[in-house]
Design an enzyme around this catalytic site. Structure first.
Site, PDB file in Angstrom:
ATOM      1  N   LYS A 165       5.724  44.570  47.690  1.00  0.00           N
ATOM      2  CA  LYS A 165       5.556  45.519  47.833  1.00  0.00           C
ATOM      3  C   LYS A 165       4.535  46.585  47.307  1.00  0.00           C
ATOM      4  CE  LYS A 165       7.108  50.113  45.954  1.00  0.00           C
ATOM      5  NZ  LYS A 165       7.971  50.510  45.533  1.00  0.00           N
TER       6      LYS A 165
ATOM      7  N   GLY B 229       9.690  59.224  40.617  1.00  0.00           N
ATOM      8  CA  GLY B 229      10.407  60.291  39.583  1.00  0.00           C
ATOM      9  C   GLY B 229      10.584  61.102  39.885  1.00  0.00           C
TER      10      GLY B 229
ATOM     11  N   GLY C 272      11.096  59.252  45.244  1.00  0.00           N
ATOM     12  CA  GLY C 272      11.433  60.672  45.614  1.00  0.00           C
ATOM     13  C   GLY C 272      13.046  61.137  45.429  1.00  0.00           C
TER      14      GLY C 272
END
Lengths: 267, 71
Positions: free
Chosen positions: A109, A170, A197
């Protein structure tokens, strides 16, 4: 997708990223839990079969129990390493190579952060790093913002999935730009996983209702008062949102349409 | 193993270690399982199957990393 056997099945394709089939459309992070036990319970409750992990220096003065592999069985969970904390393409490439050397897989990622306050992605750095990593045989899942053009570029480069944010990492602000996320999904062939989010179950559900292929979250679970309960809520929300998308929602109207017959009313 | 020591940088800190130590021996001395550690030596990632062959040299910069919780 697990559904009640009494409910008529709606055909769904399995989620396949980079040639690998994933069982759950919910991918969860492993950071910020109060304890490792809480993390494990929450992941189990979420039904996720893929978890993200970070690459960090071993703290040589402390217990080795910090390592995530002491707590998560890599035969049970697919570990998706991230390049979190990297602010340049070179740093992200270095972390990705270290992650691959750990021997899990060629999946990464990719995150290249451009701004400390918002943790918004540096898309130029992301594109640079993606180009190098894909050339080296990595399967890159690229974290990006909800920019359609950047998403298209990342796909052209050969990313295995594109991961637009719902809102800043976050933040728990939920899906701030459903239109652009929908547009990205409609334009790309590779899977679109919304990453970052999501704050609560309704956010996850609304995100999945846009037709995206999956959702990735960490803080929404780890920072909940009861993380394992939120894990289950997210599992249900992701399934509900996916099913609602497949079911095809009714059109919105700005006027009322009666639900009961207008014929047969008493004189 | 000789009594001589060398100075190496490990995860940002200088350490004195015996000379002629292989990476495998060094990891053992730290009680680290080689299968759970990735070693970067002077910016180059070492293949695990070379840990027993590579002898740590004076001035080497080593990074020992592993997977931790993250999002």
């Amino acid at each position: 997708m697990t559904t009640d056997s009494k409910v008529p099945a709606v055909a769904d394709e399995p989620l396949v990223i980079g040639g690998r089939q994933f069982q759950s459309r919910l991918i969860v992070g492993t950071g910020k839990y109060a304890s490792n036990q809480e993390m494990v319970e929450t992941i189990e409750a979420s039904g996720a079969d893929t978890v993200t992990v970070a690459v960090r220096r071993i703290d040589l003065d402390r217990t080795k129990e910090e390592g995530i592999l002491y707590h998560l069985d890599p035969d049970r969970y697919f570990l998706l390493p991230n390049t979190a904390g990297c602010y340049t393409a070179d740093e992200a490439i270095r972390y990705a190579r270290l992650a691959r050397a750990a021997g899990m897989s060629e999946f990464v990622k990719l995150e290249v952060i451009g701004d400390e306050r918002t943790l918004l992605p540096d898309v130029q750095g992301t594109i640079e790093a993606a180009r190098v990593l894909i050339d080296e045989g990595f399967k890159v899942l690229a974290y990006t913002n909800e920019d359609v053009v950047v998403a298209l570029r990342l796909e052209e480069l050969g990313c295995s999935a594109v991961m637009p944010l719902a809102s800043p990492i976050g933040s728990g602000l939920g899906l701030v730009n459903p239109y652009y996320v929908r547009e990205i999904k409609s334009r790309l062939q590779v899977p679109v996983i919304v990453d970052a989010g999501v704050g609560t179950a309704s956010d996850a559900c609304i995100t999945m209702e846009q037709g995206v292929d999956g959702v990735l979250m960490n803080t929404a679970l780890a920072a909940a008062d009861r993380p394992a309960a939120m894990g289950r809520a997210m599992r249900l929300a992701v399934e509900a949102g996916r099913l609602a998308y497949l079911a095809g929602r009714m059109p919105k109207r700005e006027w009322a349409v009666p639900s009961s017959p207008t014929a047969g009313l008493l004189e | 193993m000789s009594e001589k020591t060398i100075t190496v940088t490990v995860n940002g800190d200088d350490r004195q270690i015996p000379s002629d130590m292989t990476v495998t021996e060094f990891l053992e001395s730290l009680d680290l399982h080689p299968g759970l550690v990735v070693v970067e030596r002077n910016r180059e990632i070492l293949d695990r199957d070379r840990y027993g062959d590579v002898t740590i040299q004076e001035g080497d910069v080593l990074e020992l990393v592993h997977f931790v919780g993250g999002g």
